[in-house]
Design an enzyme around this catalytic site. Structure first.
Site, PDB file in Angstrom:
ATOM      1  N   SER A 200      12.619  29.567 -27.399  1.00  7.58           N
ATOM      2  CA  SER A 200      11.563  30.560 -27.400  1.00  7.58           C
ATOM      3  C   SER A 200      11.910  31.702 -28.356  1.00  7.58           C
ATOM      4  O   SER A 200      12.038  31.492 -29.551  1.00  7.58           O
ATOM      5  CB  SER A 200      11.335  31.055 -25.969  1.00  7.58           C
ATOM      6  OG  SER A 200      10.173  31.836 -25.869  1.00  7.58           O
ATOM      7  N   GLU A 329       3.253  23.421 -23.328  1.00  6.33           N
ATOM      8  CA  GLU A 329       3.831  24.741 -23.580  1.00  6.33           C
ATOM      9  C   GLU A 329       3.075  25.873 -22.879  1.00  6.33           C
ATOM     10  O   GLU A 329       3.676  26.712 -22.216  1.00  6.33           O
ATOM     11  CB  GLU A 329       3.837  25.031 -25.084  1.00  6.33           C
ATOM     12  CG  GLU A 329       4.885  24.275 -25.880  1.00  6.33           C
ATOM     13  CD  GLU A 329       6.265  24.890 -25.780  1.00  6.33           C
ATOM     14  OE1 GLU A 329       6.442  25.907 -25.089  1.00  6.33           O
ATOM     15  OE2 GLU A 329       7.192  24.331 -26.413  1.00  6.33           O
ATOM     16  N   HIS A 430       6.515  25.685 -20.910  1.00  2.48           N
ATOM     17  CA  HIS A 430       7.393  26.369 -21.855  1.00  2.48           C
ATOM     18  C   HIS A 430       8.751  26.665 -21.214  1.00  2.48           C
ATOM     19  O   HIS A 430       8.827  27.244 -20.137  1.00  2.48           O
ATOM     20  CB  HIS A 430       6.735  27.684 -22.292  1.00  2.48           C
ATOM     21  CG  HIS A 430       7.527  28.499 -23.255  1.00  2.48           C
ATOM     22  ND1 HIS A 430       7.722  28.133 -24.570  1.00  2.48           N
ATOM     23  CD2 HIS A 430       8.184  29.684 -23.106  1.00  2.48           C
ATOM     24  CE1 HIS A 430       8.442  29.057 -25.192  1.00  2.48           C
ATOM     25  NE2 HIS A 430       8.744  30.003 -24.317  1.00  2.48           N
TER      26      HIS A 430
END
Length: 507
Positions: A200, A329, A430
């Site tokens: 991320s 995600e 995610h």
């Protein structure tokens, strides 16, 4: 235990002895770094050194190498986290600016020439290196370094007169990589074989380092998990009410400085001296100040140009890359914004606000009745439009200069390791791949998931070792030009990533 470890050191030839005389056996818990000795913790599987200070930095100034010390410094517990206020999914807090620490995990038996993996944690407003437990990963034969770096307003703040403002977190990461270059060999690592890996915001940071002149030569391979280097942000996509932005990650330096002046007034300051004298707690009390300054600034000495444009122009450092996304995600962002709050999104209105005249065409391609809920429909649109599209472009661009291996983490039954409760299908959300790379978490994996975790750790460490994730006993992983590897329990195989995420439509 110490006797057994000392015997192992002797048997592997890592301690010098003279003929006929038992020579001194080095204590495997003590390592002599370039700045001084540290004493860590030794177990049957690992050596762990925590809370090593790698740099010091005054507020909004470039980091400097930590001063040397005499004697042996204890390294048995983590150092302070960088200032943060926590969030609904990460209830952490700190107001300590003396926070530039790192942690080193190695196999139990000292060695030499091992690949080094430097972990840059995600989020950008919360977190610390020690939250990622690298014991199982290191046991694969690598040295793992996890780092703290400045976050939010202490990283990305801009103001007139501040040199290279908006890049302090990136500068910290570079200083940590320089520390690794000086000290990797002392921990059994190869300073010429360093992989920067992150998830991320950490992967976004690596995208920045690929474009930064100061990072050249500090790492030789990159792993980017769910990075946002090329990602834009349609209206209402990350948080309801936030307008569209051309870049999720990068802001022009002048824009960041202008925002900094606005927040300075909120803090009651009209100059840098006042801002630097403020207590950390007073700064953190300003609503959303950490999130506003998560972006990095470009147009300065650290980032001369936007990393997105640098990548598109071929200006990034060429190196082998392993990069990918999760299959779903954006479900976590939609779920947190709506379902956790007990509400449901207005799908049609969101499409209209985000895509204007194209909304009806998108609604036909992604009809709401095809999905379990409007939340899943909206999340699918944004997963494909934001994450898949940008990652596919990123991998194709980087593959022009060096080998690239693309993946999609597709375990839709991955455990939810964040404190989020809702009647919602999170899917392969995610960062859901994080417990598979760092399995020493509270997340409980099934036997099939444990096997996938082992495969993924092998792929990651193989890549760190050679620049190629393939290895004995693993399903073949093609380069990205021949397919993207789907990672799911019992179903590790190449897939057509572009077709799966409707990328021809979004083109």
């Amino acid at each position: 235990m110490k006797i057994l470890l000392a015997l192992a050191v002797l048997l592997t030839g890592c301690a010098e002895t003279s003929v006929g005389e038992p020579g001194p056996v080095a204590d495997p818990a003590v390592v002599e770094t370039a700045s001084g000795a540290v004493r860590g913790t030794v177990t049957a599987t690992n050596r762990l050194f925590q809370g090593i200070k790698y740099a010091t930095a005054a507020r909004w100034e470039a980091p400097k190498p930590a001063p040397a010390w005499q004697g042996v410094r204890e390294a048995a517990k983590p150092g302070a986290m960088c200032p943060q206020v926590g969030s609904v999914y990460a209830p952490t807090s700190s107001d300590n600016e003396d926070c530039l620490y790192l942690n080193v995990t190695t196999p139990a038996v000292p060695g030499k020439g091992r690949p080094v993996m430097v972990w840059i944690h995600g989020d950008g407003a919360v977190g610390a290196g020690h939250f990622s437990d690298a014991r199982k990963l290191a046991a694969k034969g690598v040295v793992v370094v996890t780092i703290n770096y400045r976050l939010g307003v202490f990283s990305g703040f801009g103001y007139p007169g501040l040199r290279d403002s908006g890049t302090y977190g990136l500068q910290d990461q570079q200083e940590a990589l320089r520390w690794v270059k000086r000290n990797a060999a002392a921990f059994g690592g190869d300073p010429g074989n360093v992989t920067a890996f992150g998830i991320s915001y950490g992967a976004l940071s690596i995208g920045g380092q690929l474009a930064s002149p100061g990072a050249k030569g500090l790492f030789q391979r990159a792993i980017m998990q769910s990075g946002e280097t090329l990602m834009d942000m349609p209206a209402n996509s990350m948080v309801p009410g936030v307008p569209a932005l051309p870049s999720f990650a990068w802001r022009p330096a002048a824009e960041v400085s202008a925002i900094g002046e606005v927040y300075a007034k909120q803090l009651g300051c009209s100059d840098l001296a006042c801002l630097r004298a403020l207590p950390v707690k007073k700064i953190l009390e300003v609503p959303q100040i950490m999130n506003v300054f998560q972006s990095y600034a470009y147009g300065n000495g650290v980032l001369p140009e936007s990393p997105a444009e640098a990548m598109r122009k071929g200006h990034t450092s060429p190196m082998p890359v392993l990069a990918g996304t999760t299959k779903d995600e954006h479900r976590i962002f939609v779920g947190m914004n709506y379902d956790v709050q007990g509400t449901s999104p207005d799908y049609r209105k969101l499409l209209k606000d985000a895509f204007g005249a194209k909304a009806e065409r998108i609604a036909r391609k992604y009809p709401v009745n095809r999905y379990k809920s409007p939340s899943i429909a909206w999340a699918t649109v944004l997963t494909d439009r934001m994450w898949a599209r940008s990652t596919h472009e990123q991998n194709a661009l980087l593959a022009k200069k060096a080998p690239v291996y693309g993946y999609e983490f597709a375990d839709r039954k991955a455990p939810m390791f964040l404190p989020l409760e809702a009647d919602f299908d999170w899917g392969a959300y995610h960062a859901s791949d994080l417990p598979y790379i760092f399995p020493e978490t509270k997340a409980k994996l099934s036997p099939a998931q444990e096997k996938l975790s082992g495969q993924m750790m092998s792929y990651w460490t193989n890549f760190a070792r050679t620049g190629d994730p393939n290895g004995r006993g693993l399903p073949a992983w093609p380069r990205v030009s021949s397919g993207t590897l789907s990672l799911a329990p019992g179903a590790v195989r190449p897939v057509d990533y572009a077709a799966e995420h409707q990328l021809a439509f979004w083109k």
